[in-house]
Motif scaffolding. Structure first.
Motif, mmCIF file in Angstrom:
data_model
loop_
_atom_site.group_PDB
_atom_site.id
_atom_site.type_symbol
_atom_site.label_atom_id
_atom_site.label_comp_id
_atom_site.label_asym_id
_atom_site.label_seq_id
_atom_site.Cartn_x
_atom_site.Cartn_y
_atom_site.Cartn_z
ATOM 1 N N TRP A 130 32.881 6.699 -3.836
ATOM 2 C CA TRP A 130 31.622 5.556 -3.255
ATOM 3 C C TRP A 130 30.752 5.667 -4.612
ATOM 4 O O TRP A 130 30.169 4.579 -4.872
ATOM 5 C CB TRP A 130 30.784 5.939 -2.054
ATOM 6 C CG TRP A 130 31.696 5.368 -0.868
ATOM 7 C CD1 TRP A 130 32.425 5.870 0.015
ATOM 8 C CD2 TRP A 130 31.858 3.976 -0.589
ATOM 9 N NE1 TRP A 130 32.896 5.120 1.040
ATOM 10 C CE2 TRP A 130 32.697 3.778 0.590
ATOM 11 C CE3 TRP A 130 31.442 2.861 -1.213
ATOM 12 C CZ2 TRP A 130 32.857 2.680 1.053
ATOM 13 C CZ3 TRP A 130 31.818 1.534 -0.642
ATOM 14 C CH2 TRP A 130 32.260 1.472 0.541
ATOM 15 N N GLY A 134 30.363 2.222 -6.026
ATOM 16 C CA GLY A 134 29.082 1.584 -5.840
ATOM 17 C C GLY A 134 28.359 1.551 -7.351
ATOM 18 O O GLY A 134 27.878 0.089 -7.523
ATOM 19 N N GLU A 137 30.108 -1.731 -8.318
ATOM 20 C CA GLU A 137 29.656 -2.984 -7.630
ATOM 21 C C GLU A 137 28.068 -3.261 -8.335
ATOM 22 O O GLU A 137 27.842 -4.650 -8.226
ATOM 23 C CB GLU A 137 29.464 -2.609 -6.179
ATOM 24 C CG GLU A 137 30.700 -2.383 -5.483
ATOM 25 C CD GLU A 137 31.366 -3.804 -5.458
ATOM 26 O OE1 GLU A 137 31.210 -4.769 -5.734
ATOM 27 O OE2 GLU A 137 32.532 -3.601 -4.742
ATOM 28 N N SER A 330 28.878 -3.574 -0.561
ATOM 29 C CA SER A 330 29.639 -2.472 -1.014
ATOM 30 C C SER A 330 28.535 -1.046 -1.321
ATOM 31 O O SER A 330 28.721 -0.084 -1.007
ATOM 32 C CB SER A 330 30.596 -2.846 -1.812
ATOM 33 O OG SER A 330 31.232 -1.670 -2.320
ATOM 34 N N SER A 331 27.559 -1.724 -2.084
ATOM 35 C CA SER A 331 26.626 -0.712 -2.546
ATOM 36 C C SER A 331 25.800 -0.182 -1.381
ATOM 37 O O SER A 331 25.644 1.036 -1.425
ATOM 38 C CB SER A 331 25.659 -1.329 -3.457
ATOM 39 O OG SER A 331 26.263 -1.866 -4.717
ATOM 40 N N GLY A 334 27.927 2.376 0.358
ATOM 41 C CA GLY A 334 28.019 3.572 -0.678
ATOM 42 C C GLY A 334 26.863 4.332 -0.275
ATOM 43 O O GLY A 334 27.013 5.667 -0.275
ATOM 44 N N LEU A 375 23.530 6.137 -8.622
ATOM 45 C CA LEU A 375 24.241 4.740 -8.938
ATOM 46 C C LEU A 375 23.288 3.921 -9.896
ATOM 47 O O LEU A 375 23.955 3.251 -10.588
ATOM 48 C CB LEU A 375 24.012 4.104 -7.552
ATOM 49 C CG LEU A 375 25.027 4.453 -6.419
ATOM 50 C CD1 LEU A 375 24.619 3.476 -5.210
ATOM 51 C CD2 LEU A 375 26.466 4.238 -6.719
#
Length: 501
Positions: A130, A134, A137, A330-331, A334, A375
């Protein structure tokens, strides 16, 4: 005690607190968190939409054009087969979570059933999956903002603001995460249903595209057949569709925060086949009904192409909004799943103990903050497009590691059936097909890995993944002596649960 009746690892402490004295005897680390528990604030409405959002990613909206171009109409069969296999993975996960409601995620049952090392490897591998997904994304979010503002620096700042907003909302309550995913998933649903309805209308009126070919269901077999590129194209479709389902297991990380999990989780998992048929098979069939497969451009969203057929000038902007929200979803997923996985690892002393601390709102705040900080490094990559190609390879590595996660869920189920042979017959949510289907799934994933080894990009990713497992092996060597079963007081080993039945 390991779960398969082998000699117990001296570092693994299976004791389960049965009274107040036992709880007091736990470590100081445990004492800080023995009263801290994740809150069950995700309602049925949230779980149902989280399940949909987890099964629908940007791979469908953007990647389906390349998939259609490679496999033709046979891509429908590729999606159907892998979707079916992953449904059974979800059913295996569902039976395990229903067997022991104290499991907070699939990382917990892997540690209990296979052994502490499995929880360590699975938890940190899912973390990497992830993190990389992430980050990819987040780069996508920057690109989607850039579509409107036409300024890379400003787009990067807007992506950073989006990430900060997701963090702030996740820090409030877990219910806020559920609300975000509810609306993000709803946007995806509206976009796909609109596409299907439009394709049906175009086929009914016989609408002709710029190439002069009318929209018709016969487009699925009239242009070179259902498998225009033969078996090679069909197998190429497997390579792409495997990645499109990344995140389908997300519901397995919500177990500890779900209201009435005995009803809500089975309902969400049981609806997976219908959702695959509607949102994947339905949308792909709709696209190739409205536009012949060989007219679909691989470098753009086929959704935009279909809406553009009817002269919808804002089609590109609308779909850019959809993929922007899909990437944000999606982020968001994650951020949520990584923080919960870190929470579980921390309570087994497999991660820094700060990640096991909950805020007054019942969320693992330090796990959330650390996740967003990691991220955010993707924003550096987003500022320079030269990194995109290399980052695509890293994303592929993450996708390959998701196959490892799915395999570990299935292997955990096989161990459960070996240790508790009668549990399946009394299960409230038994997996159809049982052990035979598990072996079929594992064989299928081996087949997928063989296919991935055939393409240069994915072959390089496969060659790099052993490095990650080697690093985990080193980490486990230094960490295994500190690992415990779980210090929240919720964990009940499966052997004891089976004996109590």
């Amino acid at each position: 005690m390991t779960a398969f009746g082998e000699t117990p690892d001296a570092s693994w402490h299976p004791q389960t607190p049965t009274n107040e004295a036992a709880q007091t005897a736990r470590s100081p680390h445990s004492e800080q968190h023995s009263e801290a528990h994740l809150h069950r604030n995700l309602s049925n409405r949230h779980i149902q939409l989280i399940a949909i959002g987890g099964a629908i990613g940007t791979g469908l909206f953007l990647g389906s054009g390349k998939a259609i171009h490679a496999a033709g109409p046979s891509i429908i069969l590729s999606y159907l087969i892998i979707g079916t296999m992953l449904y059974f993975v979800m059913r295996a996960m569902g039976e395990l979570l229903m067997h022991n409601l104290s499991y907070k995620s699939f990382q917990d049952f892997a540690a209990d059933l296979i052994g502490p090392w499995a929880g360590f490897f699975l938890g940190w591998t899912y973390w990497l999956c992830w993190i990389v997904t992430g980050m990819a994304e987040l780069i996508g979010i920057t690109t989607y903002w850039d579509y409107w503002v036409r300024n890379r620096t400003l787009a990067t700042l807007l992506a950073a603001a989006t990430l900060c907003l997701l963090l702030c909302l996740n820090l409030l309550t877990v219910k806020m995460f559920g609300e975000l995913e509810f609306w993000f998933a709803l946007i995806k649903i509206v976009a796909i249903i609109s596409l299907i309805i439009l394709a049906i209308m175009l086929a009914i009126v016989g609408f002709k595209s710029s190439s002069g070919i009318a929209a018709s269901v016969t487009n699925l077999w009239d242009h070179g057949g259902f498998m225009p590129h033969g078996w090679s194209g069909f197998f190429a479709g497997f390579q792409m569709s495997a990645f499109a389902f990344v995140g389908i297991e997300l519901i397995g990380t919500t177990a500890a925060e779900t209201q009435d999990p005995e009803k809500t989780l089975p309902r969400a998992i049981s609806a997976v086949p219908a959702r695959i048929l509607i949102f994947y098979i339905g949308s792909l069939a709709a696209i190739m009904t409205a536009v012949p497969w060989n007219d679909v451009r691989p470098d753009s969203s086929p959704f935009v192409q279909v809406f553009g057929l009817v002269g919808f000038a804002g089609a590109a902007s609308v779909m850019n909004f959809v993929v922007l929200t899909s990437a944000a979803s999606s982020s968001n997923s994650g951020i949520y799943s990584i923080s919960r996985m870190l929470y579980g690892l921390a309570h087994k002393r497999m991660a820094p103990r700060q990640f096991g601390q909950l805020s007054k709102n019942g969320v693992p705040r330090w796990g959330l903050v650390a996740t967003v900080l990691v991220l955010s490094t993707a924003l550096i990559l987003a500022a320079s497009e030269s990194f995109i190609d290399a980052f695509t390879i890293v994303t592929t590595i993450s996708s390959v590691l998701f196959i490892f996660v799915w395999n570990m869920i299935v292997i955990s189920y096989l161990k459960y059936r070996k240790i508790a042979p009668d549990a399946h017959s009394t299960s409230k949510y038994p997996m159809p097909g049982g052990r035979g289907m598990c072996w079929a799934i594992l064989a299928f994933f081996v087949f997928i890995l063989v296919l991935l080894a055939q393409e240069p990009d994915t072959a390089r990713a496969l060659a790099l993944t052993p490095i990650w497992f080697a690093l985990l092996g080193v980490g486990w060597f230094f960490d295994h002596h500190r690992a415990i079963r779980d210090d929240t007081g919720d964990d009940v080993p499966i052997r004891r649960r089976t004996a109590e039945r």
